[in-house]
Design a protein around this motif. Sequence first.
Motif, PDB file in Angstrom:
ATOM      1  N   ILE A 199      -5.466  26.972 -49.924  1.00 43.66           N
ATOM      2  CA  ILE A 199      -5.988  25.589 -49.935  1.00 43.66           C
ATOM      3  C   ILE A 199      -6.356  25.124 -48.523  1.00 43.66           C
ATOM      4  O   ILE A 199      -7.254  24.293 -48.350  1.00 43.66           O
ATOM      5  N   ALA A 200      -5.674  25.677 -47.504  1.00 40.66           N
ATOM      6  CA  ALA A 200      -6.015  25.318 -46.118  1.00 40.66           C
ATOM      7  C   ALA A 200      -7.319  25.999 -45.700  1.00 40.66           C
ATOM      8  O   ALA A 200      -8.203  25.370 -45.109  1.00 40.66           O
ATOM      9  N   THR A 201      -7.447  27.292 -46.024  1.00 36.14           N
ATOM     10  CA  THR A 201      -8.641  28.060 -45.626  1.00 36.14           C
ATOM     11  C   THR A 201      -9.902  27.508 -46.278  1.00 36.14           C
ATOM     12  O   THR A 201     -10.950  27.388 -45.634  1.00 36.14           O
ATOM     13  N   ALA A 203     -10.661  24.611 -46.986  1.00 35.73           N
ATOM     14  CA  ALA A 203     -11.073  23.304 -46.456  1.00 35.73           C
ATOM     15  C   ALA A 203     -11.798  23.403 -45.122  1.00 35.73           C
ATOM     16  O   ALA A 203     -12.459  22.442 -44.703  1.00 35.73           O
ATOM     17  N   ILE A 204     -11.696  24.551 -44.444  1.00 33.55           N
ATOM     18  CA  ILE A 204     -12.235  24.660 -43.077  1.00 33.55           C
ATOM     19  C   ILE A 204     -13.762  24.492 -43.050  1.00 33.55           C
ATOM     20  O   ILE A 204     -14.302  23.732 -42.233  1.00 33.55           O
ATOM     21  N   HIS A 205     -14.486  25.178 -43.958  1.00 31.09           N
ATOM     22  CA  HIS A 205     -15.960  25.107 -43.951  1.00 31.09           C
ATOM     23  C   HIS A 205     -16.481  23.687 -44.200  1.00 31.09           C
ATOM     24  O   HIS A 205     -17.338  23.200 -43.443  1.00 31.09           O
ATOM     25  N   PRO A 206     -15.991  22.959 -45.221  1.00 30.79           N
ATOM     26  CA  PRO A 206     -16.460  21.573 -45.396  1.00 30.79           C
ATOM     27  C   PRO A 206     -16.173  20.679 -44.177  1.00 30.79           C
ATOM     28  O   PRO A 206     -16.979  19.810 -43.845  1.00 30.79           O
ATOM     29  N   ILE A 207     -15.014  20.897 -43.508  1.00 31.39           N
ATOM     30  CA  ILE A 207     -14.677  20.088 -42.329  1.00 31.39           C
ATOM     31  C   ILE A 207     -15.672  20.359 -41.201  1.00 31.39           C
ATOM     32  O   ILE A 207     -16.118  19.433 -40.501  1.00 31.39           O
ATOM     33  N   LEU A 276      -5.081  19.714 -43.948  1.00 31.08           N
ATOM     34  CA  LEU A 276      -6.387  20.394 -43.934  1.00 31.08           C
ATOM     35  C   LEU A 276      -7.086  20.253 -45.280  1.00 31.08           C
ATOM     36  O   LEU A 276      -8.284  19.973 -45.348  1.00 31.08           O
ATOM     37  N   ASN A 277      -6.326  20.453 -46.376  1.00 32.49           N
ATOM     38  CA  ASN A 277      -6.948  20.394 -47.700  1.00 32.49           C
ATOM     39  C   ASN A 277      -7.470  19.002 -48.015  1.00 32.49           C
ATOM     40  O   ASN A 277      -8.582  18.852 -48.543  1.00 32.49           O
ATOM     41  N   TYR A 278      -6.670  17.970 -47.694  1.00 33.10           N
ATOM     42  CA  TYR A 278      -7.138  16.600 -47.950  1.00 33.10           C
ATOM     43  C   TYR A 278      -8.379  16.281 -47.113  1.00 33.10           C
ATOM     44  O   TYR A 278      -9.318  15.641 -47.595  1.00 33.10           O
ATOM     45  N   LEU A 279      -8.388  16.748 -45.848  1.00 32.94           N
ATOM     46  CA  LEU A 279      -9.565  16.535 -44.999  1.00 32.94           C
ATOM     47  C   LEU A 279     -10.774  17.284 -45.559  1.00 32.94           C
ATOM     48  O   LEU A 279     -11.901  16.773 -45.535  1.00 32.94           O
ATOM     49  N   GLY A 280     -10.530  18.498 -46.098  1.00 32.77           N
ATOM     50  CA  GLY A 280     -11.616  19.280 -46.702  1.00 32.77           C
ATOM     51  C   GLY A 280     -12.200  18.585 -47.919  1.00 32.77           C
ATOM     52  O   GLY A 280     -13.431  18.526 -48.096  1.00 32.77           O
ATOM     53  N   GLN A 281     -11.327  18.048 -48.789  1.00 37.99           N
ATOM     54  CA  GLN A 281     -11.810  17.304 -49.962  1.00 37.99           C
ATOM     55  C   GLN A 281     -12.608  16.072 -49.520  1.00 37.99           C
ATOM     56  O   GLN A 281     -13.644  15.739 -50.097  1.00 37.99           O
TER      57      GLN A 281
END
Length: 642
Positions: A199-201, A203-207, A276-281
Amino acid sequence: MTSDVAISAPETAAANGHGDAHTTAGFGALTLGSIGVVYGDIGTSPLYAFREAVMAASGAEGLPTPAAVLGVLSLILWALIIVVTLKYVVILLRADNNGEGGTLALMALAQRAVGTRGTTIVLLGIISGALFYGDAVITPALSVLSAIEGMKDVTLHFEPYIVPLTVIILVGLFAVQSRGTARVAAFFGPIMCVWFAVIATAAIHPIIQQPQVLLALNPLYAVSFMIHHGIIGFVTLGAVFLAVTGAEALYADLGHFGKRPIQTAWLFIVVPSLALNYLGQGALVLGDPGAIVSPFFQLFPQGFFRGCMVVLATAATVIASQAVITGAYSLTRQAIQLGLLPRFEIRHTSEAHSGQIFIPRINQLLLVAVVLLVLLFRSSTALASAYGISVTGTMVVTAMMGFVVIWKVWKWSPFTAAALIAPFLFLDLTFLAANLLKVFEGGWVPLALGAVMIMLMYTWRRGSRLLFEKSRKLEFPLADLVAMLEKRPPQRVPGTAVFLTSDPLSAPTALMHSLKHYKVLHEKNVILTIETAQTPRIDPAERVKLEQISPTFSKVTLKFGFMESPNVPKALAIARKLGWQFDIMSTSFFLSRRALKPAAHSGMPRWQDRLFISLSRSANDATDYFQIPSGRVVEVGTQVTI
């Protein structure tokens, strides 16, 4: 029918302990285990928390605005920092009761500190314990349902099968509980580690695509959102709280893993992955507001990868459910030992770990309630409204009892203790008020469940006390009876008779009836009392207290912690070292079995009398509960009005 053997009120002498006394397993293994068991609930919150909060923030507008997305993200991130990291990880993990945590452990610690004035503390413990059962019912239903709903993002054809498949998985989950969690638990840690990494990985691309999402780290965005959104901001706060549900598990599982492994797992693995996941969403929704329908699963590419993620999410939610079900068993055992619930059958599923238990009756009740919830609400969005109240209520009570412990046990001044706890209590009360807005949308479910449990616990505690007081008035002082029997003894028979009683000062009813009907007395007679301490466990050296009261009579007191299951024969074996020649095969255990009838004038209303009597009838047999060999037990029946 109810046994005369009641667990006595928790006694007061106990020493403080520390949450780091867990040296039997390596630090790494404990940290990995805590990731699997402790963080399953909070770790699966990204499945629904951000979506529900942003949809609440969007109100009638429909599609979310960048201000709403950044405001909600900021609220979620700072809730994780303040509520979970500061309140639980930094402060409350230090408030352990001989290494054990959880709402009833905190209650016992606070009650011990205030002494006889602890009625309010007990009431707070009953409320928080009752609300935890609401959490234990809603968590499996919401978590598994939200994971299975991910199949809609793989293919819309799957939608009619979501509810049936969720029910099948939940029935399977409760069906395997009797086998114990030891085998399954070995996989919990690694699966949840994979979950957090994935779930952390993802999210990286959308961020990287929407770096402005990092502005949400500024708490001013949370403050600005609340100021400018009025009542919608307050409603949103109730949904934001979904991101921190599961924080109580940090504290409740302190005894299983210790303070440092839980803190390390949170600070270095769990909270960075969740943030990270919340930031990605958030980044995904900033780029495409329509993605708010299912932002978690849309972080993953369509097709095979998304299908694999649904499977992993289902595994993670089953683990989250397992943790809260196990918590319900532990809470029930503590409640029984502290005199808040009748005795239920408790099965141990592991020879190595005393904490791994299975309570069939609780398992059946939880299964029925969970399946009913899924069939009643049918979607995670509908169930999310029911979720927050039980957890916020528990957190408010935990903060109140935490204040008592910091003041009385840690010896802080009341003003300093209040200054530390007040901000957290204010935040918890704000979250509770926000969640209470959802009472008619589903929030009534945990309130109703909590009210039922509060009524049961209060009735059992009050009824047990009234019965004890009434029995004491009717009973003969033990010292006087022993003096009479030593002066003019009846016919003696060989062997040892053990009379179980909750009141060591009065002659046990079973002894009086034995003398009345059999007109004989054993060569050796033991008055046995079982006490529950306000500490989780008792050192074996302090387990048995032996007192000789005459040549043929002695008193034995067995002491157990509220996290332990009483084993009378095993404990009596320790008495051999104290000089008692104990042989189980030449010993008879006498118990009084009472048939209760409602009295014309009682200390409780008639309906409560009837409820107490029915609870008494449902209680597990004292022989089984205290693990006494049934072939060595003689039961004497009496009738008592209450």
